[in-house]
Design a protein around this motif. Structure first.
Motif, PDB file in Angstrom:
ATOM      1  N   UNK A  86      53.648 -16.162  -2.886  1.00 23.31           N
ATOM      2  CA  UNK A  86      53.592 -17.436  -3.615  1.00 23.31           C
ATOM      3  C   UNK A  86      54.990 -17.971  -3.891  1.00 23.31           C
ATOM      4  N   UNK A  87      55.060 -19.174  -4.417  1.00 22.23           N
ATOM      5  CA  UNK A  87      56.349 -19.717  -4.848  1.00 22.23           C
ATOM      6  C   UNK A  87      56.999 -18.739  -5.817  1.00 22.23           C
ATOM      7  N   UNK A  88      58.252 -18.339  -5.588  1.00 20.31           N
ATOM      8  CA  UNK A  88      58.871 -17.305  -6.430  1.00 20.31           C
ATOM      9  C   UNK A  88      58.835 -17.652  -7.915  1.00 20.31           C
ATOM     10  N   UNK A  89      58.786 -16.593  -8.716  1.00 21.58           N
ATOM     11  CA  UNK A  89      58.660 -16.764 -10.164  1.00 21.58           C
ATOM     12  C   UNK A  89      59.949 -17.238 -10.809  1.00 21.58           C
ATOM     13  N   UNK A  90      61.070 -17.122 -10.089  1.00 20.14           N
ATOM     14  CA  UNK A  90      62.349 -17.564 -10.631  1.00 20.14           C
ATOM     15  C   UNK A  90      63.203 -18.110  -9.489  1.00 20.14           C
ATOM     16  N   UNK A  91      64.367 -18.612  -9.821  1.00 15.42           N
ATOM     17  CA  UNK A  91      65.196 -19.279  -8.815  1.00 15.42           C
ATOM     18  C   UNK A  91      66.099 -18.317  -8.050  1.00 15.42           C
ATOM     19  N   UNK A  92      66.123 -17.038  -8.441  1.00 13.92           N
ATOM     20  CA  UNK A  92      67.007 -16.084  -7.769  1.00 13.92           C
ATOM     21  C   UNK A  92      66.272 -15.181  -6.793  1.00 13.92           C
ATOM     22  N   UNK A  93      64.967 -15.029  -6.936  1.00 13.45           N
ATOM     23  CA  UNK A  93      64.199 -14.165  -6.041  1.00 13.45           C
ATOM     24  C   UNK A  93      64.036 -14.839  -4.686  1.00 13.45           C
ATOM     25  N   UNK A  94      64.193 -14.078  -3.620  1.00 13.18           N
ATOM     26  CA  UNK A  94      64.137 -14.626  -2.264  1.00 13.18           C
ATOM     27  C   UNK A  94      62.902 -14.103  -1.529  1.00 13.18           C
ATOM     28  N   UNK A  95      62.351 -14.919  -0.701  1.00 15.57           N
ATOM     29  CA  UNK A  95      61.326 -14.468   0.242  1.00 15.57           C
ATOM     30  C   UNK A  95      61.947 -14.454   1.635  1.00 15.57           C
ATOM     31  N   UNK A 366      62.251  -1.220 -15.290  1.00 15.69           N
ATOM     32  CA  UNK A 366      62.837  -0.899 -13.992  1.00 15.69           C
ATOM     33  C   UNK A 366      62.585  -2.020 -12.994  1.00 15.69           C
ATOM     34  N   UNK A 367      61.363  -2.506 -12.909  1.00 17.70           N
ATOM     35  CA  UNK A 367      60.992  -3.469 -11.879  1.00 17.70           C
ATOM     36  C   UNK A 367      61.226  -4.917 -12.293  1.00 17.70           C
ATOM     37  N   UNK A 368      61.082  -5.223 -13.592  1.00 18.07           N
ATOM     38  CA  UNK A 368      61.178  -6.606 -14.062  1.00 18.07           C
ATOM     39  C   UNK A 368      62.510  -6.904 -14.735  1.00 18.07           C
ATOM     40  N   UNK A 369      63.080  -5.910 -15.419  1.00 16.79           N
ATOM     41  CA  UNK A 369      64.337  -6.120 -16.123  1.00 16.79           C
ATOM     42  C   UNK A 369      64.153  -6.129 -17.622  1.00 16.79           C
ATOM     43  N   UNK A 370      65.252  -6.215 -18.317  1.00 17.45           N
ATOM     44  CA  UNK A 370      65.235  -6.077 -19.776  1.00 17.45           C
ATOM     45  C   UNK A 370      64.487  -7.198 -20.472  1.00 17.45           C
ATOM     46  N   UNK A 371      64.361  -8.367 -19.838  1.00 17.78           N
ATOM     47  CA  UNK A 371      63.638  -9.473 -20.477  1.00 17.78           C
ATOM     48  C   UNK A 371      62.128  -9.272 -20.443  1.00 17.78           C
ATOM     49  N   UNK A 372      61.662  -8.388 -19.569  1.00 21.38           N
ATOM     50  CA  UNK A 372      60.225  -8.155 -19.370  1.00 21.38           C
ATOM     51  C   UNK A 372      59.497  -9.435 -18.983  1.00 21.38           C
ATOM     52  N   UNK A 373      60.214 -10.368 -18.376  1.00 20.54           N
ATOM     53  CA  UNK A 373      59.617 -11.628 -17.940  1.00 20.54           C
ATOM     54  C   UNK A 373      60.273 -12.038 -16.626  1.00 20.54           C
ATOM     55  N   UNK A 374      59.590 -11.868 -15.492  1.00 18.21           N
ATOM     56  CA  UNK A 374      60.206 -12.191 -14.203  1.00 18.21           C
ATOM     57  C   UNK A 374      60.525 -13.666 -14.021  1.00 18.21           C
ATOM     58  N   UNK A 375      59.968 -14.541 -14.860  1.00 22.19           N
ATOM     59  CA  UNK A 375      60.334 -15.954 -14.790  1.00 22.19           C
ATOM     60  C   UNK A 375      61.651 -16.228 -15.503  1.00 22.19           C
ATOM     61  N   UNK A 376      62.097 -15.248 -16.316  1.00 18.91           N
ATOM     62  CA  UNK A 376      63.340 -15.429 -17.066  1.00 18.91           C
ATOM     63  C   UNK A 376      64.199 -14.177 -16.947  1.00 18.91           C
ATOM     64  N   UNK A 377      64.573 -13.795 -15.726  1.00 18.66           N
ATOM     65  CA  UNK A 377      65.373 -12.575 -15.564  1.00 18.66           C
ATOM     66  C   UNK A 377      66.798 -12.784 -16.051  1.00 18.66           C
ATOM     67  N   UNK A 515      58.751 -26.183  -7.674  1.00 15.95           N
ATOM     68  CA  UNK A 515      59.996 -25.491  -7.360  1.00 15.95           C
ATOM     69  C   UNK A 515      59.889 -24.041  -7.801  1.00 15.95           C
ATOM     70  N   UNK A 516      60.746 -23.207  -7.239  1.00 19.78           N
ATOM     71  CA  UNK A 516      60.798 -21.808  -7.668  1.00 19.78           C
ATOM     72  C   UNK A 516      61.086 -21.737  -9.160  1.00 19.78           C
ATOM     73  N   UNK A 517      60.357 -20.887  -9.839  1.00 23.48           N
ATOM     74  CA  UNK A 517      60.530 -20.742 -11.271  1.00 23.48           C
ATOM     75  C   UNK A 517      59.746 -21.737 -12.097  1.00 23.48           C
TER      76      UNK A 517
END
Length: 666
Positions: A86-95, A366-377, A515-517
């Motif tokens: 799907x459209x990435x959850x944030x602007x830094x993740x790449x497909x 580990x997988x999502x990061x300290x924010x625990x929100x992949x839309x706001x890494x 848009x992504x994110x």
């Protein structure tokens, strides 16, 4: 892998063995062990002496499917699902760039139960959305070198579209490796073919997994041995490709036959890479060696993302220092893919007494990061979580789709909100397709806590719990989907309000974010509030086309709020599977019974086995995707001369068939 790392692996495997329930003392001597275990072999010749307690030495060359008495327990049954991005959850993740390979030791080489165990303390991986290939890591010189993954892991991975590889480990001499085992693996028959290559392909086909990770670390070889290894790899890849299997080569043996970890794709190992589908680059890589490796791959007509840059997280986990810009730079095209070595650190580093909740908290970080929100890494964090760089994937693309948010382990087993077993358990094959973006919460107020919770569930072992003040409406993204909408399509939510009061709405989008994110363009549908477990059926009036995203929106009307989601289903019609047939006890010894049956017709998600007690109540014994199951530790109830058992097929909507029954006389 270097020797210190190997020491940690072997020590970890021994510790993991303590999790497996077993017989002790005179009981072990007096009974046969009918418990099936995951399979492991030597290529051909066996060690000298006798195996240790609980270890069985086997030759892969001698293996035959029709003589494998545990095959019914070990063969995966869930096909590899197709994925979409799907459209990435944030602007830094790449497909279309870096992907992730994960090398995981789920248990010891020997004594690893085929179908789960009576403990919730297990590496129940749920972040499959970021993983492109899973390697069932392990092996030791004293037990066996070739490991077939057990069925629950393969079934869970396949449900999420992730292929699983078995492991071929030829250990360093310092850790018991014998060059004869390498020669055994690459031996040729009178026609010039490699019989062990054919055996590996046959095992993967019979067991239902997707290929092999080849790790040749036994030193002392020469150019002739390297030539034989290359021929073996080519034949393994050719034979495997015809069965949909793949091969990954580990950067160890070189073209001279010596073991010399390069930390790069170069002239010393590129012929092996060309004979495989992908290659794991040893941890000694540098920024320049990865850059040159990517260039070399492209010069060979291959993708640079078929190289996994090894990242060793076994000891340090999220505290590991990694030069992320050498692999997945934030401002340039990704250089290679990522190969995580032992991410089960998220479980293993936790202290004794750890709970499933403790594990998932660590695993989410580990997988999502300290924010625990992949839309706001947080891209500036020292630990660059996969969600920052890698676009998530989903397999939710057909109706019916349903989930009860079962993670594959739990402290109890629930059915319709009631406990039917008070025993802790793990069985990844029972894991649902789980939300890939954990947890995206869209609110202008304080962020509520969102977790898998094990204190209560509608079905299985866990539910989704939202807990917080909810000082502003909060929308929780659940699933990225590709679900076609028909005239009769409805969404069902099984939920419960534990405290506070809130307005609950189903969020459905039939288009991607622009848009992504971005947020999906949701339409909101009211859902009735329930103070006890209840199921609300929502018609998607006014929508057509394809459902692209599903979520929920909570608005507090009296807080703070604790709200559980126990189940979610998207369906056109209710379909119930037919009953299984031929339930029988195939072997028994004391309180250990082996069961088998014929599978039910139609779409079956899994089977559930219950014991019917003399007072008429049912006790859950276990579930499986296979048509065989082992139950241990059974004893007669007072005055009971025969135990009664019921088996039911469970459909994709968690509808339950009528029961097949059998009895066992004590």
């Amino acid at each position: 892998m270097n020797l210190s790392r190997r020491t940690v692996l072997l020590a970890g495997a021994g510790a993991a063995a303590g999790l497996v329930p077993g017989l002790s003392g005179t009981a072990a001597a007096a009974t046969r062990d009918l418990q099936p275990y995951a399979s492991y072999w030597y290529p051909d010749s066996l060690p000298s002496g006798t195996p240790g307690t609980g270890i069985t030495w086997r030759s892969l060359k001698a293996w035959r499917a029709d003589g494998d008495t545990d095959l019914a327990f070990n063969a995966a049954s869930v096909p590899l699902a197709a994925r979409f991005t799907p459209t990435p959850a944030n602007t830094t993740a790449r497909s279309g760039q870096a992907r992730i390979q994960s090398l995981v030791s789920f248990g010891p080489t020997s004594g690893n139960p085929s179908q789960g165990a009576a403990t919730a303390d297990y590496y129940a991986l749920t972040h499959w959305a970021y993983v492109d290939e899973l390697v069932f890591w392990g092996g030791s010189s004293g037990e066996g070198l070739i490991l077939a993954p057990n069925a629950p892991i393969v079934d869970a991975a396949h449900r999420h579209g992730v292929p699983v590889l078995g492991n071929v480990f030829l250990p360093p001499v310092a850790y018991g490796g014998r060059l004869q085992w390498t020669r055994d693996l690459v031996q040729k028959d009178s026609t010039g073919h490699y019989p062990l290559a054919a055996q590996l392909v046959a095992v993967a086909a019979a067991y239902g997994f997707d290929g092999w990770f080849i790790n040749a670390e036994t030193g002392g070889g020469n150019t002739a041995l390297a030539t034989d290894m290359l021929g073996f790899l080519k034949e393994l890849k050719t034979l495997g490709a015809a069965k949909g299997q793949r091969v990954t080569w580990y950067d160890s043996m070189t073209v001279s036959g010596s073991v010399s970890w390069q930390g790069a794709l170069n002239s010393q190992n590129k012929t092996f890479f060309q004979a495989a589908d992908t290659m794991f680059i040893d941890f000694r890589w540098s920024q320049s060696s990865l850059a040159s490796s990517g260039t070399t791959a492209q010069q060979l007509g291959r993708s640079r993302y078929e190289l996994w840059a090894g990242v060793d997280v076994e000891a340090g986990g999220t505290g590991t220092s990694v030069n992320w810009d050498a692999i997945v730079p934030a401002t340039r095209t990704h250089v290679t893919s990522i190969g995580f070595y032992r991410p089960e650190w998220t479980r293993n580093h936790l202290p004794a007494g750890r709970t499933p909740g403790d594990f998932h908290t660590a695993d989410d970080k580990f997988w999502t990061g300290s924010t625990l929100d992949p839309a706001k890494p947080d891209p500036t964090a020292g630990w660059r979580a996969p969600a920052v760089s890698v676009a998530d994937r989903s397999t939710v693309s057909s109706v019916p789709f349903a989930t009860v948010f079962n993670t594959g382990h739990g402290l109890k087993w629930y059915e319709d909100g009631k406990v039917t077993s008070g025993a802790a358990w793990n069985h990844l094959g029972l894991q649902d397709r789980l939300p890939s973006r954990r947890w995206v919460v869209r609110t202008t107020g304080g962020r509520p806590s969102v977790t898998f919770d094990f204190a209560d569930a509608w079905r299985g072992g866990s539910s989704l719990l939202v807990d917080g003040a909810l000082d502003a409406p909060a929308t929780l993204d659940l699933y990225a989907t590709r679900l076609p909408l028909g005239a009769d399509t409805v969404v069902e939510l099984t939920h419960r309000l534990d405290s506070g009061s809130a307005r609950v709405e189903l969020a459905v989008a039939t288009a991607e974010p622009g848009t992504a994110g971005g947020a999906p363009p949701y339409t909101y549908f009211p859902v009735s509030e329930s103070g006890s477990w209840g199921t609300s059926t929502v018609r998607l009036t006014g929508l057509s086309g394809t459902v692209r995203a599903i979520g929920v929106r909570l608005t507090a009307t009296g807080g703070p709020v604790r709200w559980r989601l126990g189940g979610l289903a998207v369906r056109d019609a209710v379909v119930t599977p037919a009953a299984p047939t031929g339930l029988r006890v195939t072997d028994a010894d004391g309180g250990g019974l082996r069961f088998a049956w014929q599978g039910a017709t139609g779409a079956v998600r899994h089977y559930e086995l219950y014991r019917t007690l003399p007072d008429g109540t049912r006790r859950f014994l276990g579930g499986t995707c296979q048509c065989a199951f082992y139950a241990g530790g059974l004893v007669p109830e007072q005055g009971e001369t025969a135990a009664r058992f019921e088996l039911r097929a469970v459909g994709e909507l968690f509808t339950i068939s009528t029961a097949a029954t059998t009895t066992h006389t004590w």
